[in-house]
Design an enzyme around this catalytic site. Sequence first.
Site, PDB file in Angstrom:
ATOM      1  N   HIS A  29     -10.893   7.270 -10.071  1.00  0.00           N
ATOM      2  CA  HIS A  29      -9.520   7.734  -9.862  1.00  0.00           C
ATOM      3  C   HIS A  29      -8.654   7.539 -11.111  1.00  0.00           C
ATOM      4  O   HIS A  29      -7.588   8.158 -11.215  1.00  0.00           O
ATOM      5  CB  HIS A  29      -8.871   6.982  -8.706  1.00  0.00           C
ATOM      6  N   GLY A  83     -10.641   0.620  -0.745  1.00  0.00           N
ATOM      7  CA  GLY A  83     -10.072   0.387  -2.060  1.00  0.00           C
ATOM      8  C   GLY A  83      -8.877   1.291  -2.281  1.00  0.00           C
ATOM      9  O   GLY A  83      -8.714   2.291  -1.581  1.00  0.00           O
ATOM     10  N   MET A  84      -8.030   0.884  -3.233  1.00  0.00           N
ATOM     11  CA  MET A  84      -6.874   1.702  -3.611  1.00  0.00           C
ATOM     12  C   MET A  84      -6.742   1.633  -5.119  1.00  0.00           C
ATOM     13  O   MET A  84      -6.687   0.545  -5.700  1.00  0.00           O
ATOM     14  CB  MET A  84      -5.618   1.182  -2.902  1.00  0.00           C
ATOM     15  N   GLU A  85      -6.672   2.828  -5.720  1.00  0.00           N
ATOM     16  CA  GLU A  85      -6.782   2.965  -7.172  1.00  0.00           C
ATOM     17  C   GLU A  85      -5.505   2.629  -7.934  1.00  0.00           C
ATOM     18  O   GLU A  85      -5.134   3.348  -8.861  1.00  0.00           O
ATOM     19  CB  GLU A  85      -7.228   4.391  -7.487  1.00  0.00           C
ATOM     20  N   GLU A 138      -9.499  13.296  -4.200  1.00  0.00           N
ATOM     21  CA  GLU A 138     -10.647  12.606  -3.606  1.00  0.00           C
ATOM     22  C   GLU A 138     -11.980  13.317  -3.828  1.00  0.00           C
ATOM     23  O   GLU A 138     -13.001  12.666  -4.059  1.00  0.00           O
ATOM     24  CB  GLU A 138     -10.401  12.350  -2.116  1.00  0.00           C
ATOM     25  N   TYR A 149     -12.906  14.455   0.794  1.00  0.00           N
ATOM     26  CA  TYR A 149     -13.845  13.626   0.031  1.00  0.00           C
ATOM     27  C   TYR A 149     -15.188  14.342  -0.168  1.00  0.00           C
ATOM     28  O   TYR A 149     -15.616  14.578  -1.292  1.00  0.00           O
ATOM     29  CB  TYR A 149     -14.099  12.307   0.774  1.00  0.00           C
ATOM     30  N   ASP A 175      -1.510  11.631   6.190  1.00  0.00           N
ATOM     31  CA  ASP A 175      -2.710  10.927   6.651  1.00  0.00           C
ATOM     32  C   ASP A 175      -3.663  11.849   7.416  1.00  0.00           C
ATOM     33  O   ASP A 175      -4.864  11.583   7.476  1.00  0.00           O
ATOM     34  CB  ASP A 175      -2.317   9.778   7.585  1.00  0.00           C
ATOM     35  N   GLN A 186       0.888  -1.176   0.000  1.00  0.00           N
ATOM     36  CA  GLN A 186       0.000   0.000   0.000  1.00  0.00           C
ATOM     37  C   GLN A 186       0.916   1.213   0.000  1.00  0.00           C
ATOM     38  O   GLN A 186       1.560   1.502   0.998  1.00  0.00           O
ATOM     39  CB  GLN A 186      -0.909  -0.027   1.243  1.00  0.00           C
ATOM     40  N   ARG A 197      -9.882  -3.233   8.069  1.00  0.00           N
ATOM     41  CA  ARG A 197     -10.089  -1.992   7.324  1.00  0.00           C
ATOM     42  C   ARG A 197     -10.112  -0.827   8.314  1.00  0.00           C
ATOM     43  O   ARG A 197     -10.949  -0.782   9.224  1.00  0.00           O
ATOM     44  CB  ARG A 197     -11.409  -2.106   6.562  1.00  0.00           C
ATOM     45  N   HIS A 219     -15.809   4.406  -7.327  1.00  0.00           N
ATOM     46  CA  HIS A 219     -14.856   5.368  -6.768  1.00  0.00           C
ATOM     47  C   HIS A 219     -13.433   5.095  -7.273  1.00  0.00           C
ATOM     48  O   HIS A 219     -12.777   5.989  -7.822  1.00  0.00           O
ATOM     49  CB  HIS A 219     -14.912   5.308  -5.235  1.00  0.00           C
ATOM     50  N   GLU A 220     -12.981   3.872  -7.099  1.00  0.00           N
ATOM     51  CA  GLU A 220     -11.594   3.571  -7.494  1.00  0.00           C
ATOM     52  C   GLU A 220     -11.412   3.706  -9.003  1.00  0.00           C
ATOM     53  O   GLU A 220     -10.380   4.179  -9.465  1.00  0.00           O
ATOM     54  CB  GLU A 220     -11.179   2.174  -7.014  1.00  0.00           C
ATOM     55  N   LYS A 275     -11.023   2.210   8.267  1.00  0.00           N
ATOM     56  CA  LYS A 275     -12.243   3.010   8.373  1.00  0.00           C
ATOM     57  C   LYS A 275     -13.242   2.396   9.362  1.00  0.00           C
ATOM     58  O   LYS A 275     -14.054   3.103   9.950  1.00  0.00           O
ATOM     59  CB  LYS A 275     -12.888   3.124   6.989  1.00  0.00           C
TER      60      LYS A 275
HETATM   61  N1  BES Z   1      -6.919   6.619  -2.519  1.00  0.00           N
HETATM   62  C1  BES Z   1      -7.842   6.273  -1.499  1.00  0.00           C
HETATM   63  C2  BES Z   1      -7.223   5.553  -0.343  1.00  0.00           C
HETATM   64  C3  BES Z   1      -6.094   6.282   0.351  1.00  0.00           C
HETATM   65  C4  BES Z   1      -6.100   7.656   0.490  1.00  0.00           C
HETATM   66  C5  BES Z   1      -5.043   5.565   0.867  1.00  0.00           C
HETATM   67  C6  BES Z   1      -5.035   8.298   1.123  1.00  0.00           C
HETATM   68  C7  BES Z   1      -3.998   6.193   1.500  1.00  0.00           C
HETATM   69  C8  BES Z   1      -3.982   7.570   1.624  1.00  0.00           C
HETATM   70  C9  BES Z   1      -8.998   5.446  -2.049  1.00  0.00           C
HETATM   71  O1  BES Z   1      -9.404   5.819  -3.321  1.00  0.00           O
HETATM   72  C10 BES Z   1     -10.200   5.676  -1.158  1.00  0.00           C
HETATM   73  O2  BES Z   1     -10.626   6.788  -1.068  1.00  0.00           O
HETATM   74  N2  BES Z   1     -10.706   4.623  -0.536  1.00  0.00           N
HETATM   75  C11 BES Z   1     -11.855   4.672   0.315  1.00  0.00           C
HETATM   76  C12 BES Z   1     -13.059   4.112  -0.364  1.00  0.00           C
HETATM   77  C13 BES Z   1     -13.923   5.080  -1.067  1.00  0.00           C
HETATM   78  C14 BES Z   1     -15.177   4.404  -1.574  1.00  0.00           C
HETATM   79  C15 BES Z   1     -14.256   6.326  -0.303  1.00  0.00           C
HETATM   80  C16 BES Z   1     -11.622   3.780   1.511  1.00  0.00           C
HETATM   81  O3  BES Z   1     -10.624   3.061   1.513  1.00  0.00           O
HETATM   82  O4  BES Z   1     -12.416   3.786   2.426  1.00  0.00           O
HETATM   83 ZN    ZN Z   2     -10.333   7.722  -3.261  1.00  0.00          ZN
END
Ligand code: BES
Ligand code: ZN
Length: 648
Positions: free
Chosen positions: A337, A307-309, A356, A419, A411, A173, A599, A333-334, A601
Amino acid sequence: MIRTAGLVSALALMLATGGCATMTASGSDMPPLPASATAPVQYVRDIHSYARPEIAHVRHVSLDLKTDFAAKTLSGTATLDVQGVPGATEIILDARNLDIRGIADASGAPLQFTLGASDPILGQPLTVRFPALADGATQKLVITYATRPDAAALQWLTPAQTAGGRQPYLFSQGQAILTRTWVPTQDSPGIRQTWDARIVAPSDLKVVMSAETLTTSGEAVDGGKAWRFRMTNPVPPYLIAIGVGDVDFAAIDHRTGVWTEPSRLHAAHDELVPTARMVDVAEELYGPYRWGRYDILVLPPSFPFGGMENPRLTFATPTIIAGDQSLVSLVAHELAHSWSGNLVTNATWADFWLNEGFTVYFENRIMEALYGEERALMLQSLGWGDLQSTLADLPPADTRLKIDLAGRDPDDGLTDIAYEKGAAFLRTIERIVGRERFDAWLKGYFERNAFRPMTTELFLEDIRANLVKGDQALERQLMMDAWIYQPGMPSNWVPPVSNAFVPVDAAARAFAAGGPASAIPWAGWSTQERQRFLAWRQPVATSDGRWLTNAQLADLESTLNLKAEGNAEVVFAWLQIAVKHRYQPAVPTLEHFLTTQGRRKFVLPLFTSLWAEGDWGRPIATRVYAQARPGYHPVTTGSVDEVVGRPN
Ligand code: BES
Ligand code: ZN
């Protein structure tokens, strides 16, 4: 205008000459690069990188690495193509927690290098000296190195941490600044690099990367099989990604498909079937998909993000496999990106909202095209709910779209401001100028700026030049500077209204007022309606923030069958309520949820809520974290450690 100190100091105009042979390699399934990819780039000072790209920058990275699952290391060489101003005699790279064993030129002659002092966030500057660069010349650096077992970008899973239980697994990652823990390069989103790789892994594993695969089955070599990849589009280094494990592939259509462990492949494929149409719809909205294939790697449950794009190969959490395609907005979403982020890239992490916010806007347009306006509005409305909580929680300075990250980890900017406030800003512009004009501008923005770094200031320049066009009344109506540089929500924000949520909110009020759970029309609700019901903010003001009795919670838990709920978003929303009310009977569900997926989140808010519940929650948090932590990715443990502390 508010500016981040230090960000504007070193603007240097640099000619990026774009002549890399690998960039036009034949046999690629990608369209040729547009002119914007090779036009001059204005490098902006990135406070999260030691690089000085205006002096010398990396154009191409060539990895030759061997995976060692016993030692938990990747080792081998990274060969960098360096270009720069004539006369340049050194380049500064980013490195963090790397074992640099030696650096040589193309002929094998050693080059001098120094590793500077280590910063806990940034890592170390790796300065390499070479003979003065001639005009237009490329200097090769062959860096022999190894990663460390605790490299923050990498998670080395034991067989027990996978679905199959028989083979180990590795994944990376990179975003935001973790690529430097496994690739020594200039790790800044404004410094795009093409790359290729040769990876040696044990024979019974496959290697996948965010690039074109040149070997469909690995080539037998000493100690395993070798896999080759190349990325001919220049990308920011945070998008270099690898997965190694017992994975298989199932096609969705001619250009989309799913990779995951064999026992999960069928379910993952069926869940992600809408992906194919999403790519078509996205192209209809905002122009060609420029990356060839779009595949998804569904990872083991410790994947720290939703997810990660990663280009050509989105990385996704298995918690989106709900069984009913109800969480596929994450794919939208991904995929989005692939334009916002991977084509037009935030130049620094202070401009993260450009990645974002645009992506959440675009994601919702894809969802609207596939599932209709009502579903799109529900998703917008859920986002608005999250944003309201974020606005209430964050210090006002961090509710600006462009935030000050001086001395901080990027971070810190990963909040719903980037977002949801970002998307709300774009929806406001759309509402004011009309969808047709807005879409025409946005499509042009992606075209004009494809393969380029974007700053908040360049975005403003672009939209003023191509959409506002000197219309003073429109300029005032849009309030763009307020959206970007002021805290909170500007006065021209009109919140989304979802009619579908009106009865949901009524049901939540009736239940809070003492009605039975059997009156909730749960069975007829979509996942989004269920999320709304459970996220519904405290309907009655109480001194301790609790509004339900234990009897009501028990009624809810049994009537809605929440102990057996399989949708991760619904489980998460329920557990937030349960923890807030110190509802003991839900603790086994909580424990199961926290120990079977990682995860961030989901995991971080639950540990934070537990911690806030003092005598009741802290012992639970400490006990469960001790059990769960060994299974989490460094990204997740890094955050949870700050709340719960490191178990000893
Ligand atoms: N690019 C992000 C994940 C990210 C951002 C990783 C900053 C590390 C640093 C990815 O596109 C993202 O936003 N993922 C979200 C899901 C989305 C549906 C909002 C997530 O992981 O929750
Ligand atoms: Zn994103």
